[in-house]
Motif scaffolding. Sequence first.
Motif, PDB file in Angstrom:
ATOM      1  N   LYS A 193     157.568 156.480  87.853  1.00 13.78           N
ATOM      2  CA  LYS A 193     157.698 157.767  87.174  1.00 13.78           C
ATOM      3  C   LYS A 193     156.587 158.684  87.679  1.00 13.78           C
ATOM      4  CE  LYS A 193     157.128 155.771  83.211  1.00 13.78           C
ATOM      5  NZ  LYS A 193     156.917 155.511  81.762  1.00 13.78           N
ATOM      6  N   PRO A 194     156.811 159.962  87.857  1.00 17.14           N
ATOM      7  CA  PRO A 194     158.013 160.713  87.479  1.00 17.14           C
ATOM      8  C   PRO A 194     159.056 160.865  88.581  1.00 17.14           C
ATOM      9  CG  PRO A 194     156.295 162.248  88.076  1.00 17.14           C
ATOM     10  CD  PRO A 194     155.700 160.862  88.231  1.00 17.14           C
TER      11      PRO A 194
ATOM     12  N   TYR B 250     164.422 156.523  87.208  1.00 15.42           N
ATOM     13  CA  TYR B 250     165.289 156.869  86.079  1.00 15.42           C
ATOM     14  C   TYR B 250     166.740 156.521  86.414  1.00 15.42           C
ATOM     15  CZ  TYR B 250     161.247 159.649  84.603  1.00 15.42           C
ATOM     16  OH  TYR B 250     159.991 160.065  84.236  1.00 15.42           O
ATOM     17  N   GLN B 251     167.131 156.841  87.648  1.00 19.37           N
ATOM     18  CA  GLN B 251     168.502 156.551  88.060  1.00 19.37           C
ATOM     19  C   GLN B 251     168.762 155.051  88.066  1.00 19.37           C
ATOM     20  OE1 GLN B 251     170.719 159.287  88.762  1.00 19.37           O
ATOM     21  NE2 GLN B 251     172.047 157.561  88.223  1.00 19.37           N
ATOM     22  N   ILE B 252     167.748 154.281  88.456  1.00 19.93           N
ATOM     23  CA  ILE B 252     167.880 152.818  88.414  1.00 19.93           C
ATOM     24  C   ILE B 252     168.141 152.355  86.984  1.00 19.93           C
ATOM     25  CG2 ILE B 252     166.595 150.651  88.671  1.00 19.93           C
ATOM     26  CD1 ILE B 252     165.224 151.977  91.132  1.00 19.93           C
ATOM     27  N   LEU B 253     167.394 152.909  86.037  1.00 18.17           N
ATOM     28  CA  LEU B 253     167.594 152.560  84.623  1.00 18.17           C
ATOM     29  C   LEU B 253     169.020 152.872  84.182  1.00 18.17           C
ATOM     30  CD1 LEU B 253     166.389 151.848  81.747  1.00 18.17           C
ATOM     31  CD2 LEU B 253     166.014 154.319  81.513  1.00 18.17           C
TER      32      LEU B 253
ATOM     33  N   ASP C 116     153.992 159.139  77.024  1.00 17.81           N
ATOM     34  CA  ASP C 116     152.763 159.878  76.723  1.00 17.81           C
ATOM     35  C   ASP C 116     152.368 160.813  77.861  1.00 17.81           C
ATOM     36  OD1 ASP C 116     152.031 157.808  78.493  1.00 17.81           O
ATOM     37  OD2 ASP C 116     149.985 157.742  77.710  1.00 17.81           O
ATOM     38  N   CYS C 117     153.282 161.047  78.805  1.00 18.39           N
ATOM     39  CA  CYS C 117     153.012 161.899  79.962  1.00 18.39           C
ATOM     40  C   CYS C 117     154.080 162.991  80.056  1.00 18.39           C
ATOM     41  CB  CYS C 117     152.993 161.066  81.239  1.00 18.39           C
ATOM     42  SG  CYS C 117     152.837 162.032  82.753  1.00 18.39           S
ATOM     43  N   LYS C 118     153.646 164.245  80.046  1.00 19.70           N
ATOM     44  CA  LYS C 118     154.588 165.369  80.072  1.00 19.70           C
ATOM     45  C   LYS C 118     155.470 165.353  81.310  1.00 19.70           C
ATOM     46  CE  LYS C 118     152.067 168.767  77.283  1.00 19.70           C
ATOM     47  NZ  LYS C 118     151.426 170.113  77.286  1.00 19.70           N
ATOM     48  N   GLN C 119     154.884 165.034  82.466  1.00 12.33           N
ATOM     49  CA  GLN C 119     155.660 165.074  83.702  1.00 12.33           C
ATOM     50  C   GLN C 119     156.769 164.030  83.695  1.00 12.33           C
ATOM     51  OE1 GLN C 119     155.382 167.485  86.082  1.00 12.33           O
ATOM     52  NE2 GLN C 119     157.288 166.567  86.801  1.00 12.33           N
ATOM     53  N   ASN C 120     156.487 162.865  83.124  1.00 15.90           N
ATOM     54  CA  ASN C 120     157.520 161.832  83.026  1.00 15.90           C
ATOM     55  C   ASN C 120     158.680 162.305  82.158  1.00 15.90           C
ATOM     56  OD1 ASN C 120     155.826 160.236  84.544  1.00 15.90           O
ATOM     57  ND2 ASN C 120     155.134 158.985  82.817  1.00 15.90           N
ATOM     58  N   LEU C 121     158.341 162.986  81.072  1.00 13.79           N
ATOM     59  CA  LEU C 121     159.374 163.508  80.178  1.00 13.79           C
ATOM     60  C   LEU C 121     160.173 164.615  80.851  1.00 13.79           C
ATOM     61  CD1 LEU C 121     157.297 163.625  76.889  1.00 13.79           C
ATOM     62  CD2 LEU C 121     159.177 162.066  77.392  1.00 13.79           C
ATOM     63  N   LYS C 122     159.490 165.439  81.634  1.00 13.09           N
ATOM     64  CA  LYS C 122     160.173 166.542  82.311  1.00 13.09           C
ATOM     65  C   LYS C 122     161.268 166.020  83.230  1.00 13.09           C
ATOM     66  CE  LYS C 122     159.289 170.616  85.193  1.00 13.09           C
ATOM     67  NZ  LYS C 122     158.246 171.408  85.900  1.00 13.09           N
ATOM     68  N   THR C 123     160.965 164.957  83.983  1.00 14.64           N
ATOM     69  CA  THR C 123     161.985 164.381  84.860  1.00 14.64           C
ATOM     70  C   THR C 123     163.141 163.828  84.039  1.00 14.64           C
ATOM     71  OG1 THR C 123     160.312 163.798  86.506  1.00 14.64           O
ATOM     72  CG2 THR C 123     162.443 162.692  86.673  1.00 14.64           C
TER      73      THR C 123
END
Length: 202
Positions: A141-142, A147-150, A166-173
């Motif tokens: 991440k990010p 994410y696509q694998i999941l 807990d990371c904004k960039q991870n959530l943004k993706t």
Amino acid sequence: MIKNMIFDMGNVLLDYNPQNYVKAFLHSEEDQDMVLTSLFGGQEWLDLDHGLITEREALKKMLQKLPKRLHQEASALFYGWQNYTRPIESVNLLAIKLHRAGYHLYLLSNTGVRLHVYAHRLPALQYFDGVVMSADVQQVKPEPQIYQILFDRYHLDPKECFFIDDCKQNLKTGEQFGMHGYLFDGDEKKLESALHKQKVNW
């Protein structure tokens, strides 16, 4: 409708505080800073998360940055830091409640292979329907690939997923895929409120 709960691990399900781990092994602040930077703050740690390097290879490179007098403590810390972690009990309990309410649980974490050693420290993990850890898939991440694998591995519709990190960039993706995201700051009550707003109940 939300059907799937996607959890990050560090500072969501499990406390992650390298500063505290270092203090358990070293007393001098100067030594603590050197070891903290060499072990947890360098490229080798990122490469471990990415699955690009073995633990043995990583430690060898890390020790090259330190004086020999610190090699023994640094090595012990490298292989034993997970013994000083603690589960975040409130979030683990919430995850178990969500499982019992019929929601599917998944872990999406940037972590090295050492997760296989300390996974038993997470009370909720036995209730998870799936795990994607970065070192296993060599994506982090990010980056969108993990994410696509999941989604592909567990046949998930992103729009039916609620992602806690807990990371904004991870959530943004995640949000770019259509996931609902929540930035966890340690306040479990605010997390519960955010879930209720999405009509997630237990």
